[in-house]
Design a protein around this motif. Sequence first.
Motif, short mmCIF file in Angstrom:
data_model
loop_
_atom_site.label_atom_id
_atom_site.label_comp_id
_atom_site.label_asym_id
_atom_site.label_seq_id
_atom_site.Cartn_x
_atom_site.Cartn_y
_atom_site.Cartn_z
N CYS A 1 70.11 69.57 50.82
CA CYS A 1 69.48 68.89 51.96
C CYS A 1 68.23 68.15 51.50
O CYS A 1 67.40 68.69 50.77
N CYS B 1 64.91 70.18 53.24
CA CYS B 1 64.49 71.51 52.80
C CYS B 1 64.86 71.77 51.34
O CYS B 1 64.28 72.65 50.70
N ARG C 1 69.73 74.04 51.65
CA ARG C 1 71.09 74.14 52.15
C ARG C 1 71.89 72.89 51.83
O ARG C 1 71.34 71.85 51.49
N CYS D 1 70.71 69.14 56.25
CA CYS D 1 71.41 70.30 56.80
C CYS D 1 71.20 70.36 58.32
O CYS D 1 70.28 69.75 58.85
N CYS E 1 67.61 71.20 59.51
CA CYS E 1 66.64 70.13 59.29
C CYS E 1 66.96 68.91 60.15
O CYS E 1 66.04 68.20 60.59
#
Length: 289
Positions: free
Chosen positions: A40, A43, A46, A51, A54
């Motif tokens: 992602c 972040c 993920r 993701c 987010c």
Amino acid sequence: MTPWTHSLAAGLDRALQPPAVRRAGRAARELAGLLLPVDCAVCGLRDGAVCPECAGQLAGALLRPFRAERDAAALPLVSAGPDAGPVPLAVVAAGRYDGSLARALLAFKDHGRTPVGRHLRPAVHRALAAVPALVTERPPGGPGVAPALLVPVPGSAAGFRRRGYDPVAELLTGPLPPGWELAPWLLRPARRRAGPGAGLGRGSSSASHAGTAATLRRRRSTGRFRATDPARFPGSRSVVLFDDVMTTGSTLAAAWHALDRVGRRPVAAVVLAAVTAPGARPSGGLNSP
Ligand SMILES: [Zn+2]
């Protein structure tokens, strides 16, 4: 420049970056994003371009467009009407440059993560659609703020070579909200010119203003962009600038001055993200959750 050389220059510009090539490049980048596992962009943890968690944060950060000119000290000052003093150019921002939006924009602009644009474009549209409600000042004697020609602030050729794409153009792909027409041909980067008069055009009364801070600022700012000859785009539609990020407003000021010099003074600007005053930021800055 003669009309013939103008159209030759415009044709060369188009040939260097034809829409089909840009579309193919975007499709290839987005396909690569689908095929290769990516972290992602917000972040970094993920899977996915952004993701779901987010994506939700990002959508929340971009929910409400707002007037953002208050903290941008370098914006041009414009008349707010016969009975009012000068005010900074009206700027509508889709969100504040911090948290998830700052991280998403950094990935989108500087790390080649163009699929993130899918999460940013709806906010650009929302900001454009909000302009008539948020910008209620009417320029004296001119047309209203919208419908308008939307003029993207052009990126540098060096930036395009480095990235392989223009982030501002990427944000404006696809149809715009009703009433808006994209007019990227109105403004282009200026070629660098040396000397103390760089950026000053014909008719500038440099002698009477030489040495003033305003003139120096004007020289610097008008030197960065070149506006198209107004004879090439007759009409009376308002002009609104668009850029991805506004910090001090100096880039918007440079674009504004270049268009003002050819008689097409922008009535407002729209940005995806505005850097707001330090006191308004979360204490964690860009690393805050
Ligand atoms: Zn994430």
